[in-house]
Enzyme design. Structure first.
Site, PDB file in Angstrom:
ATOM      1  CB  THR A 117     -46.038  98.508  38.681  1.00  0.00           C
ATOM      2  OG1 THR A 117     -47.394  98.211  38.346  1.00  0.00           O
ATOM      3  CG2 THR A 117     -45.464  99.520  37.700  1.00  0.00           C
TER       4      THR A 117
ATOM      5  CE  LYS B 284     -47.442  94.457  40.805  1.00  0.00           C
ATOM      6  NZ  LYS B 284     -48.727  94.377  41.502  1.00  0.00           N
TER       7      LYS B 284
ATOM      8  CG  ASP C 179     -49.676  93.823  45.029  1.00  0.00           C
ATOM      9  OD1 ASP C 179     -49.557  95.043  45.150  1.00  0.00           O
ATOM     10  OD2 ASP C 179     -49.209  93.183  44.067  1.00  0.00           O
TER      11      ASP C 179
ATOM     12  N   GLY D 118     -53.191  88.179  38.496  1.00  0.00           N
ATOM     13  CA  GLY D 118     -52.103  88.512  39.421  1.00  0.00           C
ATOM     14  C   GLY D 118     -52.588  89.196  40.690  1.00  0.00           C
TER      15      GLY D 118
ATOM     16  CG  ASN E 133     -61.199  84.069  36.724  1.00  0.00           C
ATOM     17  OD1 ASN E 133     -61.289  85.300  36.779  1.00  0.00           O
ATOM     18  ND2 ASN E 133     -60.394  83.450  35.873  1.00  0.00           N
ATOM     19  NE  ARG E 134     -63.074  86.513  30.893  1.00  0.00           N
ATOM     20  CZ  ARG E 134     -62.564  87.556  30.265  1.00  0.00           C
ATOM     21  NH1 ARG E 134     -63.352  88.431  29.658  1.00  0.00           N
ATOM     22  NH2 ARG E 134     -61.258  87.759  30.245  1.00  0.00           N
TER      23      ARG E 134
HETATM   24  P1  ATR Z   1     -54.269  91.676  37.183  1.00  0.00           P
HETATM   25  O1  ATR Z   1     -52.788  91.536  37.359  1.00  0.00           O
HETATM   26  O2  ATR Z   1     -54.766  93.092  37.260  1.00  0.00           O
HETATM   27  O3  ATR Z   1     -55.031  90.769  38.072  1.00  0.00           O
HETATM   28  P2  ATR Z   1     -54.733  89.854  35.002  1.00  0.00           P
HETATM   29  O4  ATR Z   1     -53.747  88.927  35.586  1.00  0.00           O
HETATM   30  O5  ATR Z   1     -54.732  90.107  33.527  1.00  0.00           O
HETATM   31  O6  ATR Z   1     -54.577  91.295  35.657  1.00  0.00           O
HETATM   32  O7  ATR Z   1     -56.200  89.389  35.463  1.00  0.00           O
HETATM   33  C1  ATR Z   1     -57.386  90.032  35.057  1.00  0.00           C
HETATM   34  C2  ATR Z   1     -58.597  89.354  35.728  1.00  0.00           C
HETATM   35  O8  ATR Z   1     -59.783  90.032  35.308  1.00  0.00           O
HETATM   36  C3  ATR Z   1     -58.777  87.888  35.321  1.00  0.00           C
HETATM   37  O9  ATR Z   1     -59.344  87.186  36.403  1.00  0.00           O
HETATM   38  C4  ATR Z   1     -59.769  88.005  34.153  1.00  0.00           C
HETATM   39  O10 ATR Z   1     -60.534  86.845  33.933  1.00  0.00           O
HETATM   40  P3  ATR Z   1     -59.959  85.643  32.981  1.00  0.00           P
HETATM   41  O11 ATR Z   1     -58.990  84.882  33.847  1.00  0.00           O
HETATM   42  O12 ATR Z   1     -61.141  84.845  32.606  1.00  0.00           O
HETATM   43  O13 ATR Z   1     -59.287  86.326  31.816  1.00  0.00           O
HETATM   44  C5  ATR Z   1     -60.662  89.106  34.669  1.00  0.00           C
HETATM   45  N1  ATR Z   1     -61.401  89.776  33.608  1.00  0.00           N
HETATM   46  C6  ATR Z   1     -60.912  90.657  32.707  1.00  0.00           C
HETATM   47  N2  ATR Z   1     -61.903  91.071  31.885  1.00  0.00           N
HETATM   48  C7  ATR Z   1     -63.037  90.447  32.279  1.00  0.00           C
HETATM   49  C8  ATR Z   1     -64.413  90.464  31.840  1.00  0.00           C
HETATM   50  N3  ATR Z   1     -64.814  91.233  30.830  1.00  0.00           N
HETATM   51  N4  ATR Z   1     -65.291  89.677  32.511  1.00  0.00           N
HETATM   52  C9  ATR Z   1     -64.910  88.910  33.541  1.00  0.00           C
HETATM   53  N5  ATR Z   1     -63.634  88.845  34.004  1.00  0.00           N
HETATM   54  C10 ATR Z   1     -62.710  89.603  33.389  1.00  0.00           C
END
Ligand code: ATR
Length: 298
Positions: free
Chosen positions: A67, A71, A107, A134, A154-155
């Site tokens: 994890t 990864k 996953d 991820g 995505n944001r």
């Molecule tokens: P994981 O491995 O759990 O997917 P990550 O790679 O850090 O973790 O990805 C987190 C995701 O949540 C991303 O798509 C992130 O958007 P950004 O690419 O714009 O950073 C999204 N995310 C996290 N906080 C957010 C928020 N407050 N609003 C919208 N999207 C959010």
């Protein structure tokens, strides 16, 4: 549990691993099927990963779950990758096959099987995925081959566009995948005729559980809403989806199905899904009670 000189050891490596539900889930499954296996968790810092893998080889550890934050970096230390892990560039499961370490990722299949288990097979459906990190990457790569239409919101738009392009490059032009920004206007437009919504962002996770990535008005009863966040078990998104009459799938389902796929790689035996879910729920309850006790003692 009878641990003997023949017991096979499987382990989780990550940092942190202290609160992982995987030991409870996997040991319950081994015990239920009377398999001579045991599952433990090791906290492995990033700078100790290479040593940890040497240890796996030296000790003959049979299987691993991997994890955060390992990864991707773990790939450097393996002998072989299965096709899906190669495509996605991420490994969460390792099988030690006669000394050869083979990397897999479960996953995506965890997400796919969660939906199938809930009788929401995504085949030929319109699926909207929120997030491009991820977790989203694994889910999107797996679902892209099944669904009719995949929309990644995505944001940070650039990350969604890159992921969609990457999926098209690897899987070919036949997949129908688009990317947009995670804004209300797009959510409203895309969700109107969507069949499945998956939240693969961390929005709604404790301690920020008052938040939801989607306004309740955009949800409808023909939608299956799947949230990969499992703390809390019923996120605000899932609660509001339930209230509008949508089908819901929780993040524990994802964790169980992904763990079940790992279990099957290590043992070659079909995983007892319900036993695993019950064990996870018992562990969540046990931790909650211990925390309550701690607070009372303070
Ligand atoms: P994981 O491995 O759990 O997917 P990550 O790679 O850090 O973790 O990805 C987190 C995701 O949540 C991303 O798509 C992130 O958007 P950004 O690419 O714009 O950073 C999204 N995310 C996290 N906080 C957010 C928020 N407050 N609003 C919208 N999207 C959010």
């Amino acid at each position: 549990m009878n641990v003997s000189g023949k017991t096979r050891v499987c382990a989780l490596i990550g940092d942190p691993v202290e609160h992982s539900l995987s030991p409870a889930i996997q040991n319950a499954a081994f015990q239920h099927l009377n398999l001579d296996y045991i599952y433990v968790a090791f906290n492995v810092r990033a700078n100790q990963l290479e040593n940890a893998i040497l240890g796996v080889r030296g000790l003959g550890i049979h299987g691993l779950n991997v994890t955060m934050p390992h990864k991707i970096s773990i790939i450097n230390y393996l002998d072989e990758l299965d096709e899906t892990a190669k495509r996605i560039g991420s490994v969460n499961t390792i099988l030690n096959k006669n000394g050869r370490l083979i990397g897999y990722t479960t996953d995506g299949i965890g997400a796919l099987n969660s939906l199938k288990h809930a009788e929401s097979n995504p085949s030929d459906k319109k699926v909207v995925v929120l997030g491009a990190g991820g977790a989203s990457r694994s889910i999107c790569f797996t679902l892209a081959e099944y669904v009719g239409e995949l929309i990644i919101l995505n944001r940070t738009l650039e990350k969604a566009v890159n992921l969609a392009n990457n999926i098209r490059e690897v899987l070919g032009k036949k997949v129908n995948v688009r990317a947009s920004s995670l804004i209300d206007e797009n959510l409203k437009k895309e969700l109107k005729d969507a069949d499945i919504l998956i939240n693969a962002t961390s929005v709604g996770m404790k301690p920020n559980d008052a938040f939801t990535p989607v306004k309740r008005d955009f949800l409808h009863q023909n939608l299956t809403v799947f949230d990969i966040v499992y703390n809390p078990l019923e996120t605000r998104l899932l609660r509001e989806a339930r209230l509008v009459g949508a089908k819901t799938v929780d993040g524990l389902s994802m964790l169980i199905h992904q763990g079940a796929a790992s279990f099957e790689i290590w043992t070659g035996v079909k995983a007892p899904i319900e036993v695993m879910r019950e064990a996870a729920l018992r562990e969540i309850e046990r931790v909650r009670e211990n925390n309550d006790k701690k607070f009372r003692e303070v």
